[in-house]
Write a protein that holds these residues in place. Structure first.
Motif, PDB file in Angstrom:
ATOM      1  N   ILE A 127       2.518   8.134  -1.955  1.00 60.22           N
ATOM      2  CA  ILE A 127       3.754   7.529  -2.459  1.00 60.22           C
ATOM      3  C   ILE A 127       3.627   6.027  -2.254  1.00 60.22           C
ATOM      4  CG2 ILE A 127       6.263   7.352  -2.171  1.00 60.22           C
ATOM      5  CD1 ILE A 127       6.211  10.187  -0.970  1.00 60.22           C
ATOM      6  N   CYS A 128       3.955   5.253  -3.292  1.00 64.49           N
ATOM      7  CA  CYS A 128       3.849   3.802  -3.191  1.00 64.49           C
ATOM      8  C   CYS A 128       5.135   3.135  -3.700  1.00 64.49           C
ATOM      9  CB  CYS A 128       2.645   3.291  -3.975  1.00 64.49           C
ATOM     10  SG  CYS A 128       2.765   3.457  -5.774  1.00 64.49           S
ATOM     11  N   PRO A 129       5.359   1.878  -3.284  1.00 66.51           N
ATOM     12  CA  PRO A 129       6.508   1.136  -3.821  1.00 66.51           C
ATOM     13  C   PRO A 129       6.232   0.739  -5.268  1.00 66.51           C
ATOM     14  CG  PRO A 129       5.239  -0.243  -2.347  1.00 66.51           C
ATOM     15  CD  PRO A 129       4.629   1.122  -2.282  1.00 66.51           C
ATOM     16  N   VAL A 130       7.272   0.388  -5.977  1.00 64.33           N
ATOM     17  CA  VAL A 130       7.160   0.016  -7.385  1.00 64.33           C
ATOM     18  C   VAL A 130       6.152  -1.108  -7.603  1.00 64.33           C
ATOM     19  CG1 VAL A 130       9.134  -1.569  -7.305  1.00 64.33           C
ATOM     20  CG2 VAL A 130       8.473  -0.520  -9.479  1.00 64.33           C
ATOM     21  N   ALA A 164       0.838  -1.192   0.000  1.00 68.35           N
ATOM     22  CA  ALA A 164       0.000   0.000   0.000  1.00 68.35           C
ATOM     23  C   ALA A 164       0.874   1.242   0.000  1.00 68.35           C
ATOM     24  CB  ALA A 164      -0.891  -0.022   1.232  1.00 68.35           C
ATOM     25  N   ASP A 165       0.212   2.391  -0.035  1.00 68.11           N
ATOM     26  CA  ASP A 165       0.936   3.655   0.057  1.00 68.11           C
ATOM     27  C   ASP A 165       1.705   3.718   1.369  1.00 68.11           C
ATOM     28  OD1 ASP A 165      -0.244   4.338  -2.309  1.00 68.11           O
ATOM     29  OD2 ASP A 165      -1.423   5.987  -1.498  1.00 68.11           O
ATOM     30  N   LEU A 166       2.773   4.478   1.363  1.00 64.29           N
ATOM     31  CA  LEU A 166       3.522   4.695   2.589  1.00 64.29           C
ATOM     32  C   LEU A 166       2.622   5.369   3.625  1.00 64.29           C
ATOM     33  CD1 LEU A 166       6.931   6.111   1.286  1.00 64.29           C
ATOM     34  CD2 LEU A 166       6.337   3.747   1.832  1.00 64.29           C
ATOM     35  N   THR A 167       2.720   4.914   4.859  1.00 63.34           N
ATOM     36  CA  THR A 167       2.025   5.560   5.969  1.00 63.34           C
ATOM     37  C   THR A 167       3.030   6.523   6.589  1.00 63.34           C
ATOM     38  OG1 THR A 167       0.675   3.597   6.334  1.00 63.34           O
ATOM     39  CG2 THR A 167       0.816   5.183   8.141  1.00 63.34           C
ATOM     40  N   ILE A 168       2.834   7.788   6.311  1.00 61.23           N
ATOM     41  CA  ILE A 168       3.810   8.803   6.687  1.00 61.23           C
ATOM     42  C   ILE A 168       3.375   9.522   7.960  1.00 61.23           C
ATOM     43  CG2 ILE A 168       4.869  10.988   5.962  1.00 61.23           C
ATOM     44  CD1 ILE A 168       4.650   9.914   3.053  1.00 61.23           C
ATOM     45  N   THR A 169       4.298   9.641   8.900  1.00 61.76           N
ATOM     46  CA  THR A 169       4.079  10.446  10.097  1.00 61.76           C
ATOM     47  C   THR A 169       4.578  11.850   9.763  1.00 61.76           C
ATOM     48  OG1 THR A 169       4.392   8.521  11.519  1.00 61.76           O
ATOM     49  CG2 THR A 169       4.602  10.704  12.558  1.00 61.76           C
ATOM     50  N   ALA A 170       3.638  12.751   9.552  1.00 61.04           N
ATOM     51  CA  ALA A 170       3.968  14.094   9.062  1.00 61.04           C
ATOM     52  C   ALA A 170       4.995  14.812   9.927  1.00 61.04           C
ATOM     53  CB  ALA A 170       2.694  14.923   8.938  1.00 61.04           C
ATOM     54  N   ALA A 171       4.933  14.625  11.238  1.00 58.95           N
ATOM     55  CA  ALA A 171       5.856  15.314  12.144  1.00 58.95           C
ATOM     56  C   ALA A 171       7.299  14.862  11.963  1.00 58.95           C
ATOM     57  CB  ALA A 171       5.430  15.084  13.590  1.00 58.95           C
ATOM     58  N   ILE A 229      -2.620  20.465   2.306  1.00 57.27           N
ATOM     59  CA  ILE A 229      -1.470  19.590   2.077  1.00 57.27           C
ATOM     60  C   ILE A 229      -0.915  19.158   3.419  1.00 57.27           C
ATOM     61  CG2 ILE A 229       0.915  19.545   1.209  1.00 57.27           C
ATOM     62  CD1 ILE A 229      -0.040  21.598  -0.932  1.00 57.27           C
ATOM     63  N   THR A 230      -0.447  17.912   3.485  1.00 56.49           N
ATOM     64  CA  THR A 230       0.184  17.359   4.677  1.00 56.49           C
ATOM     65  C   THR A 230       1.640  17.052   4.356  1.00 56.49           C
ATOM     66  OG1 THR A 230      -1.916  16.344   5.321  1.00 56.49           O
ATOM     67  CG2 THR A 230       0.067  15.457   6.347  1.00 56.49           C
ATOM     68  N   ALA A 231       2.516  17.203   5.337  1.00 56.89           N
ATOM     69  CA  ALA A 231       3.931  16.884   5.144  1.00 56.89           C
ATOM     70  C   ALA A 231       4.073  15.453   4.636  1.00 56.89           C
ATOM     71  CB  ALA A 231       4.699  17.056   6.443  1.00 56.89           C
ATOM     72  N   GLY A 232       4.944  15.259   3.631  1.00 58.47           N
ATOM     73  CA  GLY A 232       5.187  13.946   3.067  1.00 58.47           C
ATOM     74  C   GLY A 232       4.369  13.636   1.827  1.00 58.47           C
ATOM     75  N   GLN A 233       3.396  14.468   1.507  1.00 55.50           N
ATOM     76  CA  GLN A 233       2.618  14.236   0.289  1.00 55.50           C
ATOM     77  C   GLN A 233       3.387  14.764  -0.926  1.00 55.50           C
ATOM     78  OE1 GLN A 233      -1.218  16.058   1.481  1.00 55.50           O
ATOM     79  NE2 GLN A 233      -2.066  13.991   1.248  1.00 55.50           N
ATOM     80  N   ILE A 234       3.123  14.158  -2.095  1.00 52.71           N
ATOM     81  CA  ILE A 234       3.780  14.615  -3.318  1.00 52.71           C
ATOM     82  C   ILE A 234       2.912  15.674  -3.991  1.00 52.71           C
ATOM     83  CG2 ILE A 234       5.198  12.576  -3.679  1.00 52.71           C
ATOM     84  CD1 ILE A 234       3.064  11.678  -5.760  1.00 52.71           C
ATOM     85  N   LEU A 235       3.588  16.626  -4.597  1.00 54.77           N
ATOM     86  CA  LEU A 235       2.902  17.782  -5.159  1.00 54.77           C
ATOM     87  C   LEU A 235       3.217  17.979  -6.633  1.00 54.77           C
ATOM     88  CD1 LEU A 235       3.708  20.306  -2.273  1.00 54.77           C
ATOM     89  CD2 LEU A 235       1.763  18.738  -2.468  1.00 54.77           C
ATOM     90  N   TYR A 236       2.303  18.671  -7.312  1.00 54.77           N
ATOM     91  CA  TYR A 236       2.528  19.120  -8.689  1.00 54.77           C
ATOM     92  C   TYR A 236       2.321  20.622  -8.705  1.00 54.77           C
ATOM     93  CZ  TYR A 236      -2.404  20.084  -9.616  1.00 54.77           C
ATOM     94  OH  TYR A 236      -3.671  20.624  -9.586  1.00 54.77           O
ATOM     95  N   TYR A 275      10.429   4.264  -5.233  1.00 56.11           N
ATOM     96  CA  TYR A 275       9.084   4.658  -4.822  1.00 56.11           C
ATOM     97  C   TYR A 275       8.494   5.591  -5.870  1.00 56.11           C
ATOM     98  CZ  TYR A 275      10.036   2.268  -0.548  1.00 56.11           C
ATOM     99  OH  TYR A 275      10.324   1.272   0.340  1.00 56.11           O
ATOM    100  N   TYR A 276       7.190   5.450  -6.078  1.00 53.00           N
ATOM    101  CA  TYR A 276       6.485   6.101  -7.177  1.00 53.00           C
ATOM    102  C   TYR A 276       5.296   6.919  -6.688  1.00 53.00           C
ATOM    103  CZ  TYR A 276       8.992   3.287 -10.611  1.00 53.00           C
ATOM    104  OH  TYR A 276       9.968   2.739 -11.391  1.00 53.00           O
ATOM    105  N   ALA A 277       4.799   7.787  -7.566  1.00 59.13           N
ATOM    106  CA  ALA A 277       3.547   8.487  -7.310  1.00 59.13           C
ATOM    107  C   ALA A 277       2.434   7.444  -7.292  1.00 59.13           C
ATOM    108  CB  ALA A 277       3.286   9.515  -8.408  1.00 59.13           C
ATOM    109  N   SER A 278       1.509   7.629  -6.395  1.00 56.86           N
ATOM    110  CA  SER A 278       0.416   6.691  -6.195  1.00 56.86           C
ATOM    111  C   SER A 278      -0.845   7.139  -6.939  1.00 56.86           C
ATOM    112  CB  SER A 278       0.126   6.614  -4.691  1.00 56.86           C
ATOM    113  OG  SER A 278      -1.102   6.009  -4.428  1.00 56.86           O
TER     114      SER A 278
END
Length: 137
Positions: A101-104, A2-9, A28-35, A92-95
């Motif tokens: 973010i997800c693994p390949v 699954a997607d990474l479980t990111i602890t924003a802090a 937006i939350t810390a650790g998210q990917i942006l465009y 790691y790739y865009a989900s």
């Protein structure tokens, strides 16, 4: 998987990371990917299976939280402690989940694969963005 479980802090840029700054288009939350939206000039959540090419084009990883129209900083290259358990040497790739973010292994047909980076260790992601622009059959 699954997607990474990111602890924003726990999301922290490394000393040699390249950091861009701008304005958030949404929450937006810390650790998210942006465009970067070419029309508004603001950063939104990237999504690998979006119908809109700009949304599929990853610009970086958010370093902190922001609401719409607030300042945002993002890592565009270099090391970032991602705040999640990752594997060294794995890409790691865009989900398909906006901002995720997800693994390949989770890249699926219909996605437009964008490499976010690879694990330098179990906590540090080397951001090295490569937007393929090609749909995965």
């Amino acid at each position: 998987m699954a997607d990474l479980t990111i602890t924003a802090a726990n999301v922290v840029a490394g000393n040699t990371a390249t950091i861009a700054r701008g304005i958030a288009a949404a929450t937006i939350t810390a650790g998210q990917i942006l465009y970067l939206d070419p029309t508004s000039g603001k950063y939104g959540l990237a999504d690998t299976d979006s119908a809109t090419a700009a949304v599929r084009t990853v610009a970086g990883v958010a370093l902190h939280a922001a609401s719409a129209n607030q300042p945002i900083a993002l890592v565009t290259a270099g090391p970032v402690t991602i705040g999640a358990a990752i594997l060294a040497g794995v890409f790691y790739y865009a989900s398909g989940t906006a901002g995720g973010i997800c693994p390949v292994a989770d890249v699926a047909a219909g996605d437009y694969p964008s490499v976010i980076g690879y694990g330098l260790s179990t906590t540090v992601l080397q951001v090295k963005i490569d937007n393929s622009g090609v749909v995965l059959a």
